[in-house]
Design a protein around this motif. Sequence first.
Motif, PDB file in Angstrom:
ATOM      1  N   ALA A 287       0.835  -1.206   0.000  1.00  0.00           N
ATOM      2  CA  ALA A 287       0.000   0.000   0.000  1.00  0.00           C
ATOM      3  C   ALA A 287       0.869   1.255   0.000  1.00  0.00           C
ATOM      4  CB  ALA A 287      -0.924  -0.007   1.226  1.00  0.00           C
ATOM      5  N   ALA A 288       1.909   1.239   0.811  1.00  0.00           N
ATOM      6  CA  ALA A 288       2.801   2.393   0.879  1.00  0.00           C
ATOM      7  C   ALA A 288       3.505   2.604  -0.454  1.00  0.00           C
ATOM      8  CB  ALA A 288       3.840   2.187   1.988  1.00  0.00           C
ATOM      9  N   TYR A 289       3.859   1.515  -1.089  1.00  0.00           N
ATOM     10  CA  TYR A 289       4.525   1.596  -2.401  1.00  0.00           C
ATOM     11  C   TYR A 289       3.596   2.265  -3.416  1.00  0.00           C
ATOM     12  CZ  TYR A 289       7.216  -0.001  -6.473  1.00  0.00           C
ATOM     13  OH  TYR A 289       7.948  -0.066  -7.622  1.00  0.00           O
ATOM     14  N   ALA A 290       2.354   1.844  -3.415  1.00  0.00           N
ATOM     15  CA  ALA A 290       1.395   2.462  -4.345  1.00  0.00           C
ATOM     16  C   ALA A 290       1.258   3.957  -4.065  1.00  0.00           C
ATOM     17  CB  ALA A 290       0.032   1.771  -4.225  1.00  0.00           C
ATOM     18  N   LEU A 291       1.165   4.317  -2.788  1.00  0.00           N
ATOM     19  CA  LEU A 291       0.986   5.731  -2.444  1.00  0.00           C
ATOM     20  C   LEU A 291       2.234   6.556  -2.752  1.00  0.00           C
ATOM     21  CD1 LEU A 291      -0.842   5.419   0.996  1.00  0.00           C
ATOM     22  CD2 LEU A 291      -1.835   6.157  -1.164  1.00  0.00           C
ATOM     23  N   ALA A 292       3.392   5.914  -2.644  1.00  0.00           N
ATOM     24  CA  ALA A 292       4.634   6.670  -2.822  1.00  0.00           C
ATOM     25  C   ALA A 292       5.043   6.780  -4.287  1.00  0.00           C
ATOM     26  CB  ALA A 292       5.760   6.016  -2.013  1.00  0.00           C
ATOM     27  N   ARG A 293       4.691   5.796  -5.107  1.00  0.00           N
ATOM     28  CA  ARG A 293       5.303   5.711  -6.425  1.00  0.00           C
ATOM     29  C   ARG A 293       4.365   5.779  -7.627  1.00  0.00           C
ATOM     30  NH1 ARG A 293       9.669   7.182  -4.805  1.00  0.00           N
ATOM     31  NH2 ARG A 293      11.630   6.111  -5.215  1.00  0.00           N
ATOM     32  N   TYR A 294       3.074   5.668  -7.414  1.00  0.00           N
ATOM     33  CA  TYR A 294       2.191   5.644  -8.582  1.00  0.00           C
ATOM     34  C   TYR A 294       1.317   6.882  -8.611  1.00  0.00           C
ATOM     35  CZ  TYR A 294       3.551   0.823  -9.312  1.00  0.00           C
ATOM     36  OH  TYR A 294       4.276  -0.312  -9.548  1.00  0.00           O
ATOM     37  N   GLU A 295       1.015   7.314  -9.844  1.00  0.00           N
ATOM     38  CA  GLU A 295       0.031   8.377 -10.031  1.00  0.00           C
ATOM     39  C   GLU A 295      -1.285   7.690 -10.339  1.00  0.00           C
ATOM     40  OE1 GLU A 295       0.216  11.599  -9.886  1.00  0.00           O
ATOM     41  OE2 GLU A 295       2.385  11.834  -9.578  1.00  0.00           O
ATOM     42  N   PHE A 296      -2.293   7.947  -9.555  1.00  0.00           N
ATOM     43  CA  PHE A 296      -3.601   7.379  -9.907  1.00  0.00           C
ATOM     44  C   PHE A 296      -4.687   8.222  -9.278  1.00  0.00           C
ATOM     45  CE2 PHE A 296      -4.162   5.489  -5.741  1.00  0.00           C
ATOM     46  CZ  PHE A 296      -2.850   5.275  -5.332  1.00  0.00           C
TER      47      PHE A 296
END
Lengths: 280, 312
Positions: A94-103
């Motif tokens: 979850a942290a990876y998604a929040l830190a690295r993806y634009e969505f």
Amino acid sequence: MAKARKSRGESMLVRYLVLGGWAAVCLLPILWFLSIGFRPRTEVITPQPIYWPTFSLDAWHLLMSDWPIAQYLRNSVIAVAGSVVIDLVLAIPAAYALARYEFKGREDIGFYILSTRMMAPAIVAVPIFFLFKTLGLLDSVWALMLIYAAINLSLVTWIIRSYMLDIPKELEDAARTDGAGDLTILREIIVPACLPGIITAAVIAAIFAINEFLFTLLIASTSNAYTMSVALANFTGGSDGIIYNAIALVSFIAFVPILILVILIQKHLSRGLTMGAVKG
Amino acid sequence: MRTDAPSVSANGVATATPKPAPRRRSPALRKAFPYLLLAPALVYLLVITLYPGIFAIYQSLFVVKFLNWEWAGLGNYSSILQDREFWAALGNTALIGAISLSLQTGIALAIAYFAYRDPFIRGWRIVYLMPMLFMPSAVAFIWKLAFNDGRVISDLLGRLGLIEGNMDWLGSIPLARMTLIVADVWQWTPFLFIIFVAALQGQDQEIEEAARLDGASWPSIFWNISLPMMRPVIVVAITLRGIDITTMFTNVFVMTQGTPGGATETMSYFIYRQGFRMFNFGYASAASVLMLVLTVIIAQTVVKRAFHSGKK
């Protein structure tokens, strides 16, 4: 010049008075409580407080004979360690998604996760009690594990996210051109690179879990699920009254490992406690 | 791999757009990927927050007597809003919380101001941290013993000639509230101190040096330069601590149980007492819902702003 030196000298005196004074405020109650743990019960509650008690291991013997301390310790360790594992498994992706993806909705989702931390335990206490009752999980360490994981998930996610943001993008880009997939990058590059953040998050989550009181009080009703934190309160009541010397000893048994853990992550503590908002 | 890195990084910085992944993956999956990463955590949190929220709203519409649920409509809410104990609990939480938070902030700022330039800062930090590392239930017992059962505070104040005889700390409203505040301040000032010190140490030393060379005194540097610079940090720290203070339960449970006459009953203790002592579950749920509404309002305004300023 002379004036400057004088004011400097004065401020040193003030400084050490303030710092020493607060150190005394912090330490004296702790030392006094330690002395409670090693005195006979007859010297705990007296008409005149006793500051230089007789040394005694009464409390220790009581703990060993009458009180299933090993059981409580085991419950604490299982529930706390399990909850931290659950948190890490859920929070790292979850942290990876929040830190690295634009969505779409990234900010809102991030804030929703953060906002679950603000919910007072008492607000969800009644429903959670009924939920676990329905699931047949009352008085079980598994229920405590699930609850502790939920309480700390927001914090763990935000701390790890903050450390992930600090990892230079170039590291990942290099691996990506080498043909690594997103999950490989997460496992092989991101997780090792933000290990200090992961450890910090785990330690802080563990401390909050050890300390948890209200849910444990509601869910645990026997030594099946009593943890150290709530078992303390169990020394009250009954014809014996509150057995303070045993309480003090148990407090220190829990205190020492926490102190060691915190000293290990000392440098990261401020960042962890603010969920990454302050970089220490 | 390592030898390739420099050229790639130069490339990556220049274009600033992420390179298309060499792995073949459908566009739909690429788009869904971050959501898939988030899904397990979100589902977990939704179950543990949304479900209780809905359950509490539903249950708050009933008068619950053990297994018997009797429809009450908004009855619970109308009686709660007229319940003096509810308003008292809300007021106590706000009053005790506000005093405690102000004291903690003041003390933490003061000791952080003296400590951050001190050569022994690492030692001070460990000493000051210690109260925070005791289990809250243990801290509650420390102060219960010190104030009430062990009469230590009375004795010490007596020796200083400040009071005579034994004080009954639970006998008066301000004193009983004060014991809760003392326990909270003692345990949680470290939380703010640790954060403030980190913020002060993280500041650009050159600005302080420059001001120093211009002849500014340390207090004025702190007041005019350091404090404004660390404002976002202070806001975040106080917000987090403020949230936790409003949930105060353990100290009340162990130390006062709401006495005297409900003067130390906090919101959390009110809900606990209604639900798990008096078994008015519908009533407790209605109180929970009201507290939830308050929380959401505060979260959406204060906290959102605090964390945005904290990031910058």
